[in-house]
Design an enzyme around this catalytic site. Structure first.
Site, PDB file in Angstrom:
ATOM      1  N   HIS A 101       0.862  -1.184   0.000  1.00 55.04           N
ATOM      2  CA  HIS A 101       0.000   0.000   0.000  1.00 55.04           C
ATOM      3  C   HIS A 101       0.898   1.233   0.000  1.00 55.04           C
ATOM      4  O   HIS A 101       1.646   1.458   0.948  1.00 55.04           O
ATOM      5  CB  HIS A 101      -0.870  -0.056   1.271  1.00 55.04           C
ATOM      6  CG  HIS A 101      -2.079   0.816   1.251  1.00 55.04           C
ATOM      7  ND1 HIS A 101      -3.146   0.593   0.419  1.00 55.04           N
ATOM      8  CD2 HIS A 101      -2.405   1.921   1.979  1.00 55.04           C
ATOM      9  CE1 HIS A 101      -4.080   1.515   0.636  1.00 55.04           C
ATOM     10  NE2 HIS A 101      -3.645   2.329   1.576  1.00 55.04           N
ATOM     11  N   LYS A 153     -10.835   5.795  -3.632  1.00 50.34           N
ATOM     12  CA  LYS A 153      -9.887   6.881  -3.317  1.00 50.34           C
ATOM     13  C   LYS A 153      -8.539   6.440  -3.845  1.00 50.34           C
ATOM     14  O   LYS A 153      -8.091   5.320  -3.565  1.00 50.34           O
ATOM     15  CB  LYS A 153      -9.869   7.099  -1.809  1.00 50.34           C
ATOM     16  CG  LYS A 153      -8.696   7.897  -1.257  1.00 50.34           C
ATOM     17  CD  LYS A 153      -9.041   8.456   0.118  1.00 50.34           C
ATOM     18  CE  LYS A 153      -7.920   8.303   1.112  1.00 50.34           C
ATOM     19  NZ  LYS A 153      -8.238   8.942   2.414  1.00 50.34           N
ATOM     20  N   LYS A 164      -4.564   6.951  -4.014  1.00 51.83           N
ATOM     21  CA  LYS A 164      -3.448   7.559  -3.297  1.00 51.83           C
ATOM     22  C   LYS A 164      -2.413   8.017  -4.316  1.00 51.83           C
ATOM     23  O   LYS A 164      -1.936   7.207  -5.129  1.00 51.83           O
ATOM     24  CB  LYS A 164      -2.841   6.538  -2.337  1.00 51.83           C
ATOM     25  CG  LYS A 164      -3.708   6.292  -1.100  1.00 51.83           C
ATOM     26  CD  LYS A 164      -3.654   7.497  -0.184  1.00 51.83           C
ATOM     27  CE  LYS A 164      -4.182   7.188   1.200  1.00 51.83           C
ATOM     28  NZ  LYS A 164      -4.042   8.343   2.102  1.00 51.83           N
ATOM     29  N   ASP A 204      -6.001  11.437  -2.558  1.00 52.28           N
ATOM     30  CA  ASP A 204      -5.447  11.881  -1.267  1.00 52.28           C
ATOM     31  C   ASP A 204      -3.948  12.075  -1.425  1.00 52.28           C
ATOM     32  O   ASP A 204      -3.237  11.148  -1.800  1.00 52.28           O
ATOM     33  CB  ASP A 204      -5.742  10.840  -0.177  1.00 52.28           C
ATOM     34  CG  ASP A 204      -5.368  11.330   1.220  1.00 52.28           C
ATOM     35  OD1 ASP A 204      -4.878  12.473   1.353  1.00 52.28           O
ATOM     36  OD2 ASP A 204      -5.571  10.560   2.188  1.00 52.28           O
ATOM     37  N   GLU A 253      -8.289  15.440  -1.423  1.00 54.32           N
ATOM     38  CA  GLU A 253      -8.050  15.350   0.026  1.00 54.32           C
ATOM     39  C   GLU A 253      -6.640  15.812   0.367  1.00 54.32           C
ATOM     40  O   GLU A 253      -5.661  15.301  -0.177  1.00 54.32           O
ATOM     41  CB  GLU A 253      -8.270  13.899   0.492  1.00 54.32           C
ATOM     42  CG  GLU A 253      -8.048  13.709   1.989  1.00 54.32           C
ATOM     43  CD  GLU A 253      -8.411  12.298   2.456  1.00 54.32           C
ATOM     44  OE1 GLU A 253      -9.229  11.624   1.801  1.00 54.32           O
ATOM     45  OE2 GLU A 253      -7.861  11.874   3.492  1.00 54.32           O
ATOM     46  N   ASP A 309      -8.086  16.531   6.070  1.00 53.70           N
ATOM     47  CA  ASP A 309      -7.790  15.353   6.883  1.00 53.70           C
ATOM     48  C   ASP A 309      -6.748  15.764   7.945  1.00 53.70           C
ATOM     49  O   ASP A 309      -7.120  16.112   9.074  1.00 53.70           O
ATOM     50  CB  ASP A 309      -7.301  14.199   6.000  1.00 53.70           C
ATOM     51  CG  ASP A 309      -7.085  12.914   6.784  1.00 53.70           C
ATOM     52  OD1 ASP A 309      -7.379  12.897   7.994  1.00 53.70           O
ATOM     53  OD2 ASP A 309      -6.603  11.914   6.214  1.00 53.70           O
ATOM     54  N   LYS A 323     -11.897  10.761  12.219  1.00 51.37           N
ATOM     55  CA  LYS A 323     -11.221   9.534  12.657  1.00 51.37           C
ATOM     56  C   LYS A 323     -11.036   9.618  14.166  1.00 51.37           C
ATOM     57  O   LYS A 323     -10.505  10.625  14.655  1.00 51.37           O
ATOM     58  CB  LYS A 323      -9.829   9.409  12.022  1.00 51.37           C
ATOM     59  CG  LYS A 323      -9.792   9.589  10.515  1.00 51.37           C
ATOM     60  CD  LYS A 323      -8.364   9.525   9.966  1.00 51.37           C
ATOM     61  CE  LYS A 323      -8.399   9.763   8.457  1.00 51.37           C
ATOM     62  NZ  LYS A 323      -7.087   9.690   7.829  1.00 51.37           N
ATOM     63  N   GLU A 373     -14.531   5.406   4.472  1.00 48.81           N
ATOM     64  CA  GLU A 373     -13.447   4.648   3.843  1.00 48.81           C
ATOM     65  C   GLU A 373     -12.963   3.579   4.840  1.00 48.81           C
ATOM     66  O   GLU A 373     -11.773   3.299   4.927  1.00 48.81           O
ATOM     67  CB  GLU A 373     -12.295   5.590   3.456  1.00 48.81           C
ATOM     68  CG  GLU A 373     -11.717   6.337   4.645  1.00 48.81           C
ATOM     69  CD  GLU A 373     -10.532   7.234   4.315  1.00 48.81           C
ATOM     70  OE1 GLU A 373     -10.229   7.425   3.123  1.00 48.81           O
ATOM     71  OE2 GLU A 373      -9.918   7.745   5.268  1.00 48.81           O
TER      72      GLU A 373
HETATM   73  C1  MUC Z   1      -5.320   9.026   5.181  1.00 50.78           C
HETATM   74  O1  MUC Z   1      -4.577   9.974   5.165  1.00 50.78           O
HETATM   75  O2  MUC Z   1      -6.438   9.173   4.712  1.00 50.78           O
HETATM   76  C2  MUC Z   1      -6.579   6.336   4.790  1.00 50.78           C
HETATM   77  C3  MUC Z   1      -6.571   5.500   3.759  1.00 50.78           C
HETATM   78  C4  MUC Z   1      -5.253   5.267   3.392  1.00 50.78           C
HETATM   79  O3  MUC Z   1      -4.829   4.550   2.508  1.00 50.78           O
HETATM   80  O4  MUC Z   1      -4.449   5.988   4.191  1.00 50.78           O
HETATM   81  C5  MUC Z   1      -5.223   6.534   5.213  1.00 50.78           C
HETATM   82  C6  MUC Z   1      -4.815   7.764   5.822  1.00 50.78           C
HETATM   83 MG    MG Z   2      -6.130  11.299   4.228  1.00 48.57          MG
END
Ligand code: MUC
Ligand code: MG
Length: 372
Positions: free
Chosen positions: A24, A169, A171, A198, A224, A249, A273, A326
């Site tokens: 990941h 989402k 990354k 994000d 994000e 976030d 969160k 999520e």
């Molecule tokens: C974040 O910053 O959102 C949430 C999903 C992911 O892959 O990382 C987290 C942290």
């Molecule tokens: Mg985030």
């Protein structure tokens, strides 16, 4: 008749390392496994409460680590819990704040364990402590983070086909901003589902405006945390320039942060969160502030295991979420440490219906993944 006091008889901690099904990749961290600090307390009546401290991928997110949290807990916080009445969680958490600055994820684990034990003692789900749930199942997106277009698209297609997820989402933030933006647009168009991206603070303002020239009008609808957490004027400026919604976030970890986000009009979504907020109470306080300001609520994750996910679900289920959640991580972990896994179906995750968190740890699994 008055309820009898329920006193804490013992506390235990476990560091567990659970492998992921695939690597990941976040902008500043590459994960092959995720570590958790689990706090378990037992009352004199034998009722147990559990909580989980999670920092996604290690100390880069907030400076916290499972190792440091365990040391702080054992040396400074566990003594405060000994013999205390679990029905006074607010008083205990206020004392912990006097003893330890910051350390939101650890405080979240402690408050969660207290509230889990409280709800179990009362024979109600934890959501009942917050006025009860609005929904029994919440929409859940999947996080695409292989870093490769074809692999992300294939993974998304399998999730859609399985009826698990229909929002994603992506990354990004490891590569050139223009390339990353183009990859996200192509991914979203190949999948044909709404997508967010994000950055985890990876872009500068100039990077962001360049990327927005690519992203505007595409299938990517939420941006994000593109900028460093303190740059609220920058986020507000991006929000005014772009058709994408901005989600805060890292910029929205506390009620104090939330005052600034609202004042600056820095975001139209907030990712909630328990771990970054310092526990369920503060997460809910942040949510109420956002709600009052007309900011959409989104159920975020710190890559929590099923335990932290259940705790977030107990909180999120009591809120009018506009953006779903999520809370996907239990499906990315290669194994589960619960007796019964959480249920994912019809593009939703179900809120556990049992007492407390509604989940039970499988002790053999806990021992198996416990750090030796
Ligand atoms: C974040 O910053 O959102 C949430 C999903 C992911 O892959 O990382 C987290 C942290
Ligand atoms: Mg985030």
């Amino acid at each position: 008749a008055a309820l009898p006091a329920a006193l804490v008889r013992s506390v235990e901690t476990f560091i567990v390392d659970i492998p992921l099904r695939r690597v990941h990749k976040l902008s500043r961290a590459v994960l092959t496994h995720q570590s958790y600090l689990i706090v378990r307390l037992t009352t004199a009546d034998g009722v147990q409460g559990i909580g989980e401290a999670t920092v996604p991928g290690g100390p880069w997110w907030s400076g916290e680590s499972v190792e440091a949290m365990r040391a702080l807990f054992l040396n400074h916080i566990a003594p405060l819990l000994d013999g205390r009445d679990i029905f006074s969680a607010n008083a205990i958490m206020a004392e912990i704040d006097q003893v330890a600055y910051a350390n939101a994820a650890l405080k979240s684990a402690v408050e969660t364990a207290l509230l889990d034990a409280t709800a179990r003692t009362l024979s109600i789900p934890m959501s009942g402590l917050f006025g009860g749930r609005i929904a029994d199942a919440l929409p859940v997106l999947w996080v695409l983070a292989t870093g490769e277009l074809e692999a992300d698209v294939a993974e998304a297609q399998a999730k859609i086909d399985a009826g698990l997820h229909r929002r994603f989402k992506i990354k990004v933030g490891r590569g050139d901003p223009g390339d990353d933006a183009r990859r996200a647009v192509e991914t979203a168009s190949a999948i044909g589902c709404p997508c967010s991206i994000d950055l985890n603070e990876a872009w500068s303002f100039a990077d962001s405006t360049r990327a927005l020239a690519v992203l505007d009008g595409s299938g990517v609808d939420i941006l994000e945390q593109p900028l460093p957490r303190a740059d609220l004027p920058g986020l507000a400026d991006l929000a005014r320039r772009s058709s994408l919604a901005i989600m805060a976030d890292e910029s929205a970890c506390s009620t104090t942060d939330m005052i600034s986000v609202i004042r600056e009009r820095a975001a139209s979504y907030v990712s909630l969160k328990i771990s970054k907020a310092g526990g369920p109470s503060r997460m809910l306080a942040i949510a109420r502030m956002a709600q009052a300001a007309g900011i959409n609520l989104f159920g975020g994750t710190a890559l929590d295991s099923s335990i932290g996910t259940a705790a977030n679900l107990q909180c999120c289920s009591t809120l009018p979420l506009a953006g779903g959640t999520e809370l996907f991580m239990p499906l990315l972990l290669a194994d589960d440490i619960l007796e019964e896994p959480l249920i994912y179906r019809d593009f939703c995750v179900e809120v556990p219906s049992g007492v407390g968190l509604g989940v039970t740890i499988d002790d053999a699994k806990l021992r198996h993944y416990e750090r030796k």
